[in-house]
Design a protein around this motif. Structure first.
Motif, PDB file in Angstrom:
ATOM      1  N   LYS A 181      45.321  54.088  35.575  1.00 56.88           N
ATOM      2  CA  LYS A 181      46.181  54.809  34.637  1.00 56.88           C
ATOM      3  C   LYS A 181      47.117  55.774  35.391  1.00 56.88           C
ATOM      4  N   GLN A 233      50.113  43.492  39.401  1.00 59.10           N
ATOM      5  CA  GLN A 233      49.932  44.387  38.255  1.00 59.10           C
ATOM      6  C   GLN A 233      48.552  44.193  37.625  1.00 59.10           C
ATOM      7  N   LEU A 234      48.091  42.939  37.589  1.00 56.81           N
ATOM      8  CA  LEU A 234      46.749  42.702  37.051  1.00 56.81           C
ATOM      9  C   LEU A 234      45.687  43.297  37.960  1.00 56.81           C
ATOM     10  N   GLU A 294      53.260  40.127  38.842  1.00 63.74           N
ATOM     11  CA  GLU A 294      52.298  40.163  37.728  1.00 63.74           C
ATOM     12  C   GLU A 294      50.866  40.082  38.238  1.00 63.74           C
ATOM     13  N   LEU A 310      29.629  38.789  37.566  1.00 62.80           N
ATOM     14  CA  LEU A 310      29.898  37.491  36.929  1.00 62.80           C
ATOM     15  C   LEU A 310      28.607  36.718  36.715  1.00 62.80           C
ATOM     16  N   LEU A 313      34.286  46.527  38.186  1.00 61.25           N
ATOM     17  CA  LEU A 313      35.600  46.763  38.816  1.00 61.25           C
ATOM     18  C   LEU A 313      36.019  48.216  38.567  1.00 61.25           C
ATOM     19  N   SER A 342      29.540  41.496  41.607  1.00 59.26           N
ATOM     20  CA  SER A 342      30.686  41.846  40.757  1.00 59.26           C
ATOM     21  C   SER A 342      30.415  41.608  39.278  1.00 59.26           C
ATOM     22  N   LEU A 349      44.135  32.975  42.210  1.00 59.59           N
ATOM     23  CA  LEU A 349      45.297  33.699  41.690  1.00 59.59           C
ATOM     24  C   LEU A 349      45.589  33.187  40.284  1.00 59.59           C
ATOM     25  N   PHE A 350      46.431  33.917  39.562  1.00 57.26           N
ATOM     26  CA  PHE A 350      46.908  33.414  38.282  1.00 57.26           C
ATOM     27  C   PHE A 350      48.170  32.619  38.601  1.00 57.26           C
ATOM     28  N   ALA A 354      31.272  42.639  34.165  1.00 60.28           N
ATOM     29  CA  ALA A 354      32.142  42.556  35.342  1.00 60.28           C
ATOM     30  C   ALA A 354      33.295  43.556  35.283  1.00 60.28           C
ATOM     31  N   HIS A 355      33.907  43.714  34.110  1.00 60.65           N
ATOM     32  CA  HIS A 355      35.080  44.600  34.060  1.00 60.65           C
ATOM     33  C   HIS A 355      34.688  46.048  34.324  1.00 60.65           C
ATOM     34  N   ARG A 372      46.125  41.820  45.770  1.00 58.25           N
ATOM     35  CA  ARG A 372      45.727  42.018  44.377  1.00 58.25           C
ATOM     36  C   ARG A 372      44.417  42.797  44.295  1.00 58.25           C
ATOM     37  N   HIS A 432      36.728  42.381  43.943  1.00 60.29           N
ATOM     38  CA  HIS A 432      36.212  41.122  44.468  1.00 60.29           C
ATOM     39  C   HIS A 432      37.362  40.129  44.555  1.00 60.29           C
ATOM     40  N   TYR A 448      45.154  46.639  36.862  1.00 61.27           N
ATOM     41  CA  TYR A 448      45.022  46.687  35.399  1.00 61.27           C
ATOM     42  C   TYR A 448      44.300  47.942  34.886  1.00 61.27           C
ATOM     43  N   VAL A 449      43.248  48.370  35.581  1.00 61.26           N
ATOM     44  CA  VAL A 449      42.457  49.495  35.042  1.00 61.26           C
ATOM     45  C   VAL A 449      43.046  50.845  35.406  1.00 61.26           C
TER      46      VAL A 449
END
Lengths: 305, 237
Positions: B108, B101-102, B98, B53, B77, B51, B90-91, B73-74, B149, B83, B105-106
């Motif tokens: 559209k 939603q993260l 949320e 990192l 994804l 991934s 988790l956040f 890494a971004h 997620r 991953h 994130y990418v």
């Protein structure tokens, strides 16, 4: 009694100014754990950017009307502050992203000195304080025994409105979510597809823009600027961020108002007068940190698995 | 045609310590592939390198034939590899919604709301508590959210690191059922597990990793029958 009320009002004005700068400290720390000691100088160059816009770009017809000159000077100051912050992030901090924490910290101190000296050297007559126009309504708001210059009222209103907008942006928007995610767990944020560079740049831009706004408001309120203003006010703002819990938006704002009030009240009533107002600020900071090391609204230092 | 993911002669080092030595495996589209092995074998390191990192010391990681091991890494994804990391990560100070939603994130497109509903259908408890902070959840609920997620990015390859770690047997069963369901819906899964029995039973292909090397490979049911695997990882001796 009227002196007390007057000093409370003065403290709130100072607090608003400190808050706008403290937000930049706290956001950058939240994202990259860097105490950006050069942030006070971003505020300073913002003020000089506004002044330069006034001095050299605005024709006399516009200078005569604050309604026209205020937004243009604000734009000039914010652009200068943001551009300097972007250069600083790109060429000084980014190469040190994975260096030991002390390296960017020392770099920040170096940039702080460099920016002061650059303005002293290259800005005409900046070796001494320069007059700054009062680009807002003249006169005072009188509330019973209290009298606050309109430019001070502007500071209070703008600082509160911008703090609330910033908080809403960070809590509600997609980029705000990415910022919070990066602050909480940078590796996992990357796994969500968040580009850390974009988040970091945005953080510096937001912080610098607020500092640029503060630069103009400061100039208009005090009606002069000097190259030490960033250092002095920066120390207060940094202290406010630590007091409120570094990384916390709400903490920085509340911390700033506490610092502003302690400064004016301490300067009025404590022995030593205004010469000693720094002392009371740091006494309050020490007391808070002894009993609450993470600051008023900070999260306790977390240990990652 | 190239396999969805191909790892070739991958080595990863932390300083002087080599955590992964010359590992190779492939994941074909539509399969569940497991990496099993004892603690410290290098499974998590392998996933973290895929991934983006971590950077490989040597070797290649190919996604549909294209090397991705030099990408951040971004971007990986964005290329379709999600991953769900070890320990769920988790956040904690964000809500369920949320966190999801993260995960998206990418994206559209306008299907995010619908996919979020899909996660809530799969794990109703998440839907009921969508406005609660993730840090307050039990281990099993956190694992559901971590998987949900990871699914939100609509990945071509979903990597799950120890999804059953610390869960009750009932919760473990639910998680493995979900993995099977995701496969049936067409998601390709790379699974890292210490629960070798459950992982092998589910896997089209599996690789045994020991001290940073691949020691055995084969279809899950064959490894499940292999005496060496049974001795080493299934607690029989």
């Amino acid at each position: 009694m009227s002196i007390l009320l007057q000093q409370l009002a003065n403290g709130v004005v100072q607090g608003g100014l400190i808050a706008l700068i403290a937000l930049g400290y706290t956001m950058v720390y939240g994202i990259i754990q860097l105490i950006n000691f050069a942030h006070g100088e971003i505020f300073m160059v913002g003020a000089y950017g506004s002044l330069a816009t006034y001095t050299w770009l605005l024709p006399q017809g516009i200078k005569d009307s604050w309604v026209l000159s205020l937004p243009l000077m604000l734009l000039g100051g914010v652009v200068v502050a943001v551009v300097i912050a972007l250069i600083m992030e790109r060429f000084a901090y980014r190469p040190l992203r994975n260096a030991p924490r002390l390296a960017p910290l020392i770099t920040a101190l170096g940039i702080s000195v460099a920016l002061q000296e650059a303005v002293r050297t290259f800005y005409p007559d900046a070796t001494s304080a320069l007059r700054f126009p009062r680009v807002f309504a003249e006169g005072n708001l009188a509330l019973g025994p209290i009298s606050v210059p309109w430019s001070g009222v502007l500071i209070i209103v703008v600082s509160i409105v911008l703090s609330v907008l910033l908080q809403v942006y960070i809590n509600r928007s997609r980029m705000g979510r990415a910022m919070r995610a990066t602050a909480q767990d940078p590796d996992t944020a990357k796994l969500m597809g968040v580009n850390p560079d974009r988040v970091i740049v945005l953080t510096f831009v937001l912080g610098a823009a607020l500092a640029g706004v503060a630069g103009l408001l400061y100039g208009s309120y005090i009606t002069n600027v000097n190259i030490d203003m960033g250092f002095q006010t920066g120390i207060f703002a940094f202290t406010a961020a630590v007091l409120g819990g570094v990384g916390s938006i709400r903490g920085a704002v509340i911390g700033a108002f506490i610092i502003g009030l302690v400064k004016t009240i301490g300067g009025q009533y404590m022995p030593g007068g205004t010469q000693y107002d720094y002392v009371w600020i740091f006494v309050v900071l020490i007391l808070v940190l002894v009993f609450r090391p993470q600051g008023l609204f900070g999260e306790p230092e977390r240990v990652r698995a | 045609m190239s396999p969805l993911l191909e790892v070739r002669n991958l080595s990863v080092a932390y300083g002087a310590i080599e955590a992964v030595r010359d590992i190779s495996f492939t994941v074909e589209a539509g399969q569940i592939v497991s990496l099993i092995g004892s603690n410290g074998a290098g499974k998590t390191t392998t996933l973290r390198t895929i991934s983006g990192l971590l950077r490989p010391a040597s070797g290649e990681i190919l996604l549909e034939g294209e090397p991705i091991h030099a990408q951040p890494a971004h971007a990986i994804l964005g290329a379709g590899v999600a991953h769900s990391p070890e320990g769920r990560r988790l956040f904690p100070r964000m809500t369920v919604e949320e966190n999801l939603q993260l995960g998206a994130y990418v994206r559209k497109d306008d299907g995010v709301e619908k996919d979020m509903q899909r996660v809530y259908d799969l794990f109703p408890v998440l839907g009921e508590r969508r406005h609660n902070k993730a840090g307050l959840f039990s281990g099993g609920e956190q694992q559901m959210l971590a998987m949900g997620r990871a699914m939100m990015s609509k990945p071509r390859l979903l990597m799950l690191d120890e999804p059953s770690m610390g869960l009750s047997p009932i919760m473990t069963q639910l998680i493995f059922d979900t993995i099977k369901e995701l496969k049936e819906q067409g998601t390709t899964i790379l699974l890292v597990e210490q629960n070798a029995l459950a992982a092998l039973a589910l896997s089209d292909q599996a690789y045994v990793i020991d001290l940073g090397r691949t020691t055995l490979q084969g279809p899950g049911h064959e490894l499940l029958a292999d005496q060496r695997v049974r001795d080493a990882y299934l607690g029989e001796s």
